[in-house]
Structure formats: C-alpha cells, structure tokens
Design a protein around this motif. Structure first.
Motif, PDB file in Angstrom:
ATOM      1  N   GLN A  74       0.838  -1.192   0.000  1.00 16.02           N
ATOM      2  CA  GLN A  74       0.000   0.000   0.000  1.00 16.02           C
ATOM      3  C   GLN A  74       0.880   1.253   0.000  1.00 16.02           C
ATOM      4  O   GLN A  74       2.052   1.222   0.404  1.00 16.02           O
ATOM      5  N   LEU A  75       0.290   2.363  -0.436  1.00 15.32           N
ATOM      6  CA  LEU A  75       1.024   3.625  -0.556  1.00 15.32           C
ATOM      7  C   LEU A  75       0.323   4.729   0.220  1.00 15.32           C
ATOM      8  O   LEU A  75      -0.903   4.858   0.177  1.00 15.32           O
ATOM      9  N   SER A  76       1.123   5.514   0.927  1.00 18.23           N
ATOM     10  CA  SER A  76       0.616   6.631   1.718  1.00 18.23           C
ATOM     11  C   SER A  76       1.552   7.817   1.553  1.00 18.23           C
ATOM     12  O   SER A  76       2.624   7.699   0.956  1.00 18.23           O
ATOM     13  N   ILE A  77       1.157   8.960   2.117  1.00 16.98           N
ATOM     14  CA  ILE A  77       1.912  10.208   1.955  1.00 16.98           C
ATOM     15  C   ILE A  77       2.270  10.794   3.310  1.00 16.98           C
ATOM     16  O   ILE A  77       1.445  10.811   4.227  1.00 16.98           O
ATOM     17  N   LEU A  78       3.502  11.286   3.434  1.00 12.27           N
ATOM     18  CA  LEU A  78       3.916  12.120   4.563  1.00 12.27           C
ATOM     19  C   LEU A  78       4.284  13.487   4.006  1.00 12.27           C
ATOM     20  O   LEU A  78       5.169  13.596   3.156  1.00 12.27           O
ATOM     21  N   ASP A  79       3.616  14.531   4.484  1.00 12.87           N
ATOM     22  CA  ASP A  79       3.918  15.888   4.024  1.00 12.87           C
ATOM     23  C   ASP A  79       4.399  16.733   5.198  1.00 12.87           C
ATOM     24  O   ASP A  79       3.800  16.717   6.278  1.00 12.87           O
ATOM     25  N   GLN A  80       5.482  17.479   4.991  1.00 10.43           N
ATOM     26  CA  GLN A  80       6.073  18.294   6.048  1.00 10.43           C
ATOM     27  C   GLN A  80       5.714  19.774   5.925  1.00 10.43           C
ATOM     28  O   GLN A  80       6.296  20.606   6.612  1.00 10.43           O
TER      29      GLN A  80
ATOM     30  N   GLN B 265      -6.315  10.369  -5.641  1.00  4.51           N
ATOM     31  CA  GLN B 265      -5.387   9.445  -6.298  1.00  4.51           C
ATOM     32  C   GLN B 265      -5.341   8.068  -5.637  1.00  4.51           C
ATOM     33  O   GLN B 265      -4.597   7.195  -6.068  1.00  4.51           O
ATOM     34  N   GLY B 266      -6.128   7.874  -4.584  1.00  8.75           N
ATOM     35  CA  GLY B 266      -6.248   6.541  -4.013  1.00  8.75           C
ATOM     36  C   GLY B 266      -5.244   6.159  -2.945  1.00  8.75           C
ATOM     37  O   GLY B 266      -5.129   4.975  -2.601  1.00  8.75           O
ATOM     38  N   TYR B 267      -4.522   7.123  -2.397  1.00  9.56           N
ATOM     39  CA  TYR B 267      -3.570   6.803  -1.332  1.00  9.56           C
ATOM     40  C   TYR B 267      -4.312   6.377  -0.069  1.00  9.56           C
ATOM     41  O   TYR B 267      -5.429   6.832   0.203  1.00  9.56           O
ATOM     42  N   LYS B 268      -3.665   5.535   0.729  1.00  2.76           N
ATOM     43  CA  LYS B 268      -4.298   5.013   1.937  1.00  2.76           C
ATOM     44  C   LYS B 268      -4.346   6.043   3.060  1.00  2.76           C
ATOM     45  O   LYS B 268      -5.367   6.219   3.721  1.00  2.76           O
ATOM     46  N   ARG B 269      -3.202   6.696   3.312  1.00  3.31           N
ATOM     47  CA  ARG B 269      -3.086   7.633   4.430  1.00  3.31           C
ATOM     48  C   ARG B 269      -2.450   8.940   3.962  1.00  3.31           C
ATOM     49  O   ARG B 269      -1.684   8.967   2.996  1.00  3.31           O
ATOM     50  N   PHE B 270      -2.711   9.980   4.731  1.00  2.00           N
ATOM     51  CA  PHE B 270      -2.014  11.249   4.541  1.00  2.00           C
ATOM     52  C   PHE B 270      -1.593  11.737   5.918  1.00  2.00           C
ATOM     53  O   PHE B 270      -2.434  11.991   6.782  1.00  2.00           O
ATOM     54  N   TRP B 271      -0.272  11.857   6.115  1.00  2.00           N
ATOM     55  CA  TRP B 271       0.274  12.249   7.412  1.00  2.00           C
ATOM     56  C   TRP B 271       0.954  13.603   7.341  1.00  2.00           C
ATOM     57  O   TRP B 271       1.495  13.989   6.287  1.00  2.00           O
ATOM     58  N   VAL B 272       0.941  14.293   8.471  1.00  2.00           N
ATOM     59  CA  VAL B 272       1.676  15.548   8.596  1.00  2.00           C
ATOM     60  C   VAL B 272       2.668  15.421   9.748  1.00  2.00           C
ATOM     61  O   VAL B 272       2.470  14.642  10.681  1.00  2.00           O
ATOM     62  N   SER B 273       3.745  16.197   9.674  1.00  2.00           N
ATOM     63  CA  SER B 273       4.855  16.025  10.611  1.00  2.00           C
ATOM     64  C   SER B 273       4.843  17.087  11.705  1.00  2.00           C
ATOM     65  O   SER B 273       4.014  18.004  11.698  1.00  2.00           O
ATOM     66  N   GLU B 274       5.769  16.958  12.632  1.00  2.00           N
ATOM     67  CA  GLU B 274       5.908  17.908  13.739  1.00  2.00           C
ATOM     68  C   GLU B 274       7.340  18.438  13.764  1.00  2.00           C
ATOM     69  O   GLU B 274       8.288  17.694  14.009  1.00  2.00           O
ATOM     70  N   HIS B 275       7.481  19.728  13.488  1.00  2.00           N
ATOM     71  CA  HIS B 275       8.792  20.389  13.553  1.00  2.00           C
ATOM     72  C   HIS B 275       8.651  21.714  14.305  1.00  2.00           C
ATOM     73  O   HIS B 275       7.648  22.417  14.153  1.00  2.00           O
ATOM     74  N   HIS B 276       9.674  22.036  15.091  1.00  2.00           N
ATOM     75  CA  HIS B 276       9.611  23.226  15.930  1.00  2.00           C
ATOM     76  C   HIS B 276      10.765  24.179  15.626  1.00  2.00           C
ATOM     77  O   HIS B 276      11.871  23.755  15.310  1.00  2.00           O
TER      78      HIS B 276
END
Length: 322
Positions: A3-9, A35-46
């Motif tokens: 499966q394919l997912s996305i991490l966006d920063q 586009q049918g991706y399973k997950r979409f994640w966002v990151s944590e930066h300080h």
C-alpha cells in the motif's frame, strides 16, 4: 500487494508564506485522496522556518474536515515532549469526529532545536529514556484500559503507529502489536532496515511493517535527476548524545551550538529514490518481496507543480497496487 501513503512536512517553498505552505498541504491531502492513497500524514517540527507544520493534531483536524475518506494522521507526534494521557485525549476527540480515519503516529526525535525542546517541556525535560514507558502508557489510554479513561471514548480507536529508525524500536512495536514505520529517509542503512524488518516479523509475523521513503518521480530520468539535486541532509553528531538529522547546514550548526556540547556536522547524500515510475516501482517491489507492507512517501521536491506530478505518477491508481 503493498500500500502507498503520503507524509507531508508543509515545506515553505520560495515565495511562500507559512499560510501558503499549510494550505498547500491541505490541497495535497485532497489530491492524495483523489489518487487513491491510503493515508495522509503531517509532521511535527519546531522553531523551523523551512517547514510550517508544528502542531500535527491541529492540522490533522483541519484536513479531516476537508477530506472524505482518506486516513489522516500524525507522522508523528513527538511523544517525549508530551503527556501520553493528553495525546490520547486529543486523538480520541479526532476519532470521534472522523471514525475510522485517524492515525496516531508517534516518534522519539525532538523535532526541533534544543531551545525549542526546553520550551516545549518547560522545566520537565525528558532525556527520552522513558520513551518506551510513554508509548505503553499511550497504548493503554488509546485502548481504554489505562488508569483513567481518556475521554471522549470513540467508537473506533485511532490506529497507534510507532515511527523509528532502529532495530530496538521495531522490536518494541512488534511486542506491542502495532504498525511500525522505519524512517529510511533518515536512516538509510539498508542493513539496519533489513534487520529491523526481520526482528519485527519474528515477533509479529502478521504485523504491518512500513517504511518512510524519500521519493521523487518524474516523466523522464533527466527531470527526476534535476529535482533530486540539493536534497542533501546534515547529520549533527553531539558528544555523549545521539545523532540528529536536519535538512540544512545552517539549522544543523544552530542545533550543535544550542546543544551546549561538542559537535560535528556531516553532510551526506539524501537517500532519495528518484527516477521514472518504472524504476521506482522496481525498487518498491524488491522491498515488498523482503516483507515491506506499506510505503509512506516523503516528497522533498522544492517546486509545487513537480511535487503534485510526482504524487500523481506514483499514485495507487497509476501503479495498481491495491
């Protein structure tokens, strides 16, 4: 199949404001859903000017409201800074509002410079030695069997996922029976990756082992090569401490100075996988054959249109990986 997912920063690209970057993340999440991706994640930066995502739980809530069915989550919440109980409450609220769509990804890295870490923890500094206990406490709260309940209890629990880059963290996730994501775009040592995968599967044969990979897809090899330039990473080796990975030399030097310890900065090539779709698919299939169930795609491209094109080219609809 995998499966394919996305991490966006939420990168703040040239000419962008932080608001532009955050709204572009929302737009990208909507596109990933199409586009049918399973997950979409966002990151944590300080304390970072190059990325705008400092509060994943807030951004996740907005993205959930702007999408319909894609899973949305943190990649991840830096648990060393926070009370596991409060994190469970935050994500239980989200899971009530969007049942079956919430991922609670957690990590151990500070996600920022030492001064930001001090400000986040506010006179209660954690050296991360208690991180395994924090994860276990969080799991109890999410599952509803902690010392007290993390209200409001959702009908469908958020999925708890551990992010890391070591054999030990993979074993910990397997022991807890949760999904593990090996951050290959940070730790590119393939021997460590394969050992982590083997260790995880020995403990949890049916568990989900995923990897986070930096990927650049383009219509031609030449275009992918161009987009992959200037993606070097900087490793800060702090004396009597761990190694930290940062995306710019300036930020790496600031990190070293703020640590108050002796340090060295090492510039290394980013372990980005780049090329045409066929080339990238071949690499994915090799890793899938070794036992990788899911790929979390991190997109380091510094151009808006090219970022969206890369996501489109690698989409599950294009690769037929359902």
């Amino acid at each position: 199949m995998y499966q394919l997912s996305i991490l966006d920063q939420s990168p703040v690209l040239e000419g962008d404001t932080p608001r532009d970057a955050l709204l572009r993340t929302v737009e990208l999440a909507q596109f990933a859903e199409q586009q049918g991706y399973k997950r979409f994640w966002v990151s944590e930066h300080h304390q970072a000017t190059e990325v705008a995502g400092s509060s994943p739980e807030v951004l996740v809530s907005y993205i959930l409201a702007k999408t319909n069915h894609i899973r949305v989550g943190s990649g991840g919440v830096m648990l060393s800074h926070y009370s596991p109980y409060k994190v469970a409450e935050n994500f239980n609220v989200l899971a009530n509002l969007a049942p079956g769509r919430v991922d609670l990804g957690i990590g151990k890295a500070p996600g920022g410079l030492p001064q930001a870490t001090k400000a986040l923890q506010y006179n209660a500094l954690s050296d991360t030695k208690d991180f395994p206990q924090r994860v276990e406490a969080l799991q109890r709260y999410v599952q509803g069997n902690g010392e007290i309940l993390a209200q409001p209890i959702p009908s469908i629990q958020p999925e708890l996922i551990l992010l890391g880059g070591s054999v030990d963290s993979a074993k910990h996730a397997a022991t807890l029976g949760i999904t593990y994501v090996f951050a290959q775009f940070i730790n590119s040592d393939e021997a460590v990756l394969l050992e982590a995968l083997q260790s995880y599967k020995e403990i949890s044969p049916k568990g989900n082992f995923a990897i986070g990979v930096a990927v650049i897809a383009a219509d031609t090899e030449e275009e992918a090569q161009r987009l992959a330039t200037d993606t070097d990473i900087y490793k800060v080796h702090v004396e009597n401490d761990r190694t930290y990975t940062l995306t710019s030399e300036e930020t790496a030097e600031r990190f070293g100075k703020e640590s108050g310890k002796k340090y060295t900065v090492e510039r290394t090539k980013s372990p980005v996988i780049f090329g045409t779709v066929d080339k990238i698919r071949e690499k994915f299939e090799q890793l899938h054959a070794a036992g990788v169930e899911e790929f979390i795609l991190h997109n380091p491209i510094r151009e808006h249109a090219s970022r969206f094109r890369s996501i489109e080219l690698l989409s599950p609809l294009q690769l037929a990986v359902y």
